[in-house]
Design a protein around this motif. Structure first.
Motif, PDB file in Angstrom:
ATOM      1  N   GLY A   7     -19.238  40.335 -29.396  1.00 29.57           N
ATOM      2  CA  GLY A   7     -19.000  39.300 -29.392  1.00 29.57           C
ATOM      3  C   GLY A   7     -17.823  38.431 -30.543  1.00 29.57           C
ATOM      4  N   ASP A   8     -18.264  38.097 -31.880  1.00 26.36           N
ATOM      5  CA  ASP A   8     -17.661  37.744 -32.760  1.00 26.36           C
ATOM      6  C   ASP A   8     -16.056  37.901 -33.099  1.00 26.36           C
ATOM      7  N   VAL A   9     -15.519  36.700 -33.234  1.00 28.45           N
ATOM      8  CA  VAL A   9     -13.568  36.999 -33.284  1.00 28.45           C
ATOM      9  C   VAL A   9     -13.847  36.573 -35.036  1.00 28.45           C
ATOM     10  N   PRO A  10     -13.005  37.494 -35.646  1.00 27.85           N
ATOM     11  CA  PRO A  10     -12.934  37.701 -36.843  1.00 27.85           C
ATOM     12  C   PRO A  10     -12.255  36.251 -36.885  1.00 27.85           C
ATOM     13  N   LEU A  11     -12.430  35.540 -38.239  1.00 32.67           N
ATOM     14  CA  LEU A  11     -11.577  34.466 -38.673  1.00 32.67           C
ATOM     15  C   LEU A  11     -10.705  35.056 -40.277  1.00 32.67           C
ATOM     16  N   ALA A  54      -8.914  33.333 -43.721  1.00 30.67           N
ATOM     17  CA  ALA A  54      -8.511  32.397 -44.218  1.00 30.67           C
ATOM     18  C   ALA A  54      -7.896  32.512 -46.165  1.00 30.67           C
ATOM     19  N   SER A  55      -7.424  32.159 -47.057  1.00 31.66           N
ATOM     20  CA  SER A  55      -7.257  31.735 -47.936  1.00 31.66           C
ATOM     21  C   SER A  55      -7.617  30.762 -48.391  1.00 31.66           C
ATOM     22  N   ASP A  56      -8.327  30.827 -49.926  1.00 38.99           N
ATOM     23  CA  ASP A  56      -8.639  29.945 -50.904  1.00 38.99           C
ATOM     24  C   ASP A  56      -7.480  29.062 -51.627  1.00 38.99           C
ATOM     25  N   ARG A  57      -5.892  30.279 -51.473  1.00 39.94           N
ATOM     26  CA  ARG A  57      -5.021  29.547 -52.228  1.00 39.94           C
ATOM     27  C   ARG A  57      -3.855  29.126 -51.032  1.00 39.94           C
ATOM     28  N   LEU A  58      -4.503  28.847 -49.984  1.00 44.27           N
ATOM     29  CA  LEU A  58      -3.790  28.347 -48.840  1.00 44.27           C
ATOM     30  C   LEU A  58      -4.377  27.096 -48.191  1.00 44.27           C
ATOM     31  N   ALA A  59      -4.166  26.123 -48.727  1.00 43.50           N
ATOM     32  CA  ALA A  59      -4.603  24.421 -48.031  1.00 43.50           C
ATOM     33  C   ALA A  59      -2.938  23.963 -48.135  1.00 43.50           C
ATOM     34  N   PHE A  60      -3.456  22.557 -47.342  1.00 35.65           N
ATOM     35  CA  PHE A  60      -2.546  21.809 -47.202  1.00 35.65           C
ATOM     36  C   PHE A  60      -2.905  20.316 -47.860  1.00 35.65           C
ATOM     37  N   ALA A  61      -2.352  19.493 -47.962  1.00 39.04           N
ATOM     38  CA  ALA A  61      -3.018  17.796 -48.551  1.00 39.04           C
ATOM     39  C   ALA A  61      -3.281  16.664 -47.096  1.00 39.04           C
ATOM     40  N   SER A  62      -3.911  16.390 -47.025  1.00 41.03           N
ATOM     41  CA  SER A  62      -3.924  15.359 -45.604  1.00 41.03           C
ATOM     42  C   SER A  62      -4.851  14.271 -46.596  1.00 41.03           C
ATOM     43  N   PRO A  63      -4.725  13.689 -45.075  1.00 42.88           N
ATOM     44  CA  PRO A  63      -5.272  11.808 -46.030  1.00 42.88           C
ATOM     45  C   PRO A  63      -7.077  12.066 -46.056  1.00 42.88           C
ATOM     46  N   LYS A  64      -7.322  13.140 -45.354  1.00 44.70           N
ATOM     47  CA  LYS A  64      -9.110  13.643 -45.554  1.00 44.70           C
ATOM     48  C   LYS A  64      -9.176  14.432 -46.050  1.00 44.70           C
ATOM     49  N   GLY A  65      -8.624  15.520 -47.523  1.00 48.62           N
ATOM     50  CA  GLY A  65      -8.857  15.883 -48.400  1.00 48.62           C
ATOM     51  C   GLY A  65      -8.293  17.124 -47.411  1.00 48.62           C
ATOM     52  N   PRO A  66      -8.141  18.295 -48.909  1.00 41.19           N
ATOM     53  CA  PRO A  66      -7.273  19.641 -48.283  1.00 41.19           C
ATOM     54  C   PRO A  66      -8.179  20.562 -47.160  1.00 41.19           C
ATOM     55  N   PHE A  99      -6.808  31.991 -39.348  1.00 40.54           N
ATOM     56  CA  PHE A  99      -5.800  32.798 -38.467  1.00 40.54           C
ATOM     57  C   PHE A  99      -6.721  33.402 -37.899  1.00 40.54           C
ATOM     58  N   PHE A 100      -6.215  33.784 -36.681  1.00 41.37           N
ATOM     59  CA  PHE A 100      -6.897  35.326 -35.945  1.00 41.37           C
ATOM     60  C   PHE A 100      -5.708  36.773 -36.539  1.00 41.37           C
ATOM     61  N   THR A 155       1.028  36.196 -44.295  1.00 45.40           N
ATOM     62  CA  THR A 155       2.222  35.708 -44.616  1.00 45.40           C
ATOM     63  C   THR A 155       2.505  34.751 -44.988  1.00 45.40           C
ATOM     64  N   SER A 156       1.762  33.802 -44.349  1.00 50.10           N
ATOM     65  CA  SER A 156       1.398  32.091 -44.097  1.00 50.10           C
ATOM     66  C   SER A 156       1.618  31.920 -45.982  1.00 50.10           C
ATOM     67  N   TYR A 157       0.166  32.782 -46.849  1.00 50.45           N
ATOM     68  CA  TYR A 157       0.529  32.279 -48.228  1.00 50.45           C
ATOM     69  C   TYR A 157       1.686  32.954 -49.067  1.00 50.45           C
ATOM     70  N   GLU A 158       2.029  34.197 -48.050  1.00 49.79           N
ATOM     71  CA  GLU A 158       3.411  34.673 -49.152  1.00 49.79           C
ATOM     72  C   GLU A 158       4.686  33.246 -49.124  1.00 49.79           C
ATOM     73  N   ARG A 159       4.646  33.424 -47.975  1.00 53.92           N
ATOM     74  CA  ARG A 159       5.999  32.046 -47.927  1.00 53.92           C
ATOM     75  C   ARG A 159       5.318  30.868 -47.862  1.00 53.92           C
ATOM     76  N   LEU A 160       4.297  29.933 -48.435  1.00 56.48           N
ATOM     77  CA  LEU A 160       4.012  28.951 -49.474  1.00 56.48           C
ATOM     78  C   LEU A 160       4.161  29.580 -50.743  1.00 56.48           C
ATOM     79  N   ARG A 161       4.443  30.258 -50.931  1.00 53.37           N
ATOM     80  CA  ARG A 161       3.814  30.527 -52.731  1.00 53.37           C
ATOM     81  C   ARG A 161       5.569  31.380 -53.204  1.00 53.37           C
ATOM     82  N   SER A 162       5.951  31.465 -52.311  1.00 52.61           N
ATOM     83  CA  SER A 162       7.562  31.570 -52.259  1.00 52.61           C
ATOM     84  C   SER A 162       8.563  30.287 -52.440  1.00 52.61           C
ATOM     85  N   GLY A 163       7.580  29.046 -51.705  1.00 54.02           N
ATOM     86  CA  GLY A 163       8.659  27.995 -51.930  1.00 54.02           C
ATOM     87  C   GLY A 163       8.727  27.825 -50.108  1.00 54.02           C
ATOM     88  N   GLY A 164       8.843  28.429 -49.540  1.00 53.71           N
ATOM     89  CA  GLY A 164       9.427  28.072 -48.200  1.00 53.71           C
ATOM     90  C   GLY A 164       8.433  27.008 -47.315  1.00 53.71           C
TER      91      GLY A 164
END
Length: 153
Positions: free
Chosen positions: A108-112, A114-126, A131-132, A139-148
């Motif tokens: 019944g568990d659903v894996p999630l 995450a990458s510790d190198r993929l974070a976004f700044a917010s007023p409350k912190g990173p 991701f499911f 893909t999101s990490y690679e897009r962010l890393r490539s400047g996208g």
């Protein structure tokens, strides 16, 4: 989530049998529905099903649900409906990735993912997105890393 119509003796049908699985993957939901006569796949958002169906905590402060979710909520309110247990079903690819990463998942568990190198700044912190699918995280990490950036496709 798939719904089926149950035939009555008078030849009419009513939507009384509802699949209690909420599929994370549209493809997996479609595959499951194809094995059930009369089943259809409906798409909704996670917030529309989590509180009212899975956690049974009511509607909270959200927009009115799609008709299929309203139907499921109505079933929960009827006698015996409170015994229904809706559950999230992770995709086959997510389960495979979790196994490859040696995640210890209980039934019944659903894996999630995450990458510790993929974070976004917010007023409350990173903020670290979850991701499911492992592939979506990569893909999101690679897009962010490539400047996208987060909105680039």
């Amino acid at each position: 989530n798939t719904n089926t119509n149950t035939a009555k003796e008078d030849g009419t049908s009513s939507p009384t049998t509802m699949d209690q699985n909420i599929y994370i993957s549209y493809e997996d939901a479609t595959k499951a529905a194809s094995s059930r006569s009369g089943a259809t796949v409906k798409v909704t958002t996670l917030d529309q099903v989590t509180y009212p169906l899975v956690l049974k905590r009511g509607r909270m402060r959200m927009a009115p649900p799609p008709p299929e979710i309203a139907q499921a909520e109505a079933v929960l309110m009827t006698e015996g409906g409170s015994d229904m247990k809706f559950k999230f079903v992770p995709s086959d690819s997510a389960l495979k990735a979790a196994k490859e990463m040696e995640m210890d998942l209980a039934d019944g568990d659903v894996p999630l993912f995450a990458s510790d190198r993929l974070a976004f700044a917010s007023p409350k912190g990173p903020e670290v997105p979850l991701f499911f699918e492992k592939a979506d995280c990569i893909t999101s990490y690679e897009r962010l890393r490539s400047g996208g950036g987060p909105s680039s496709r």
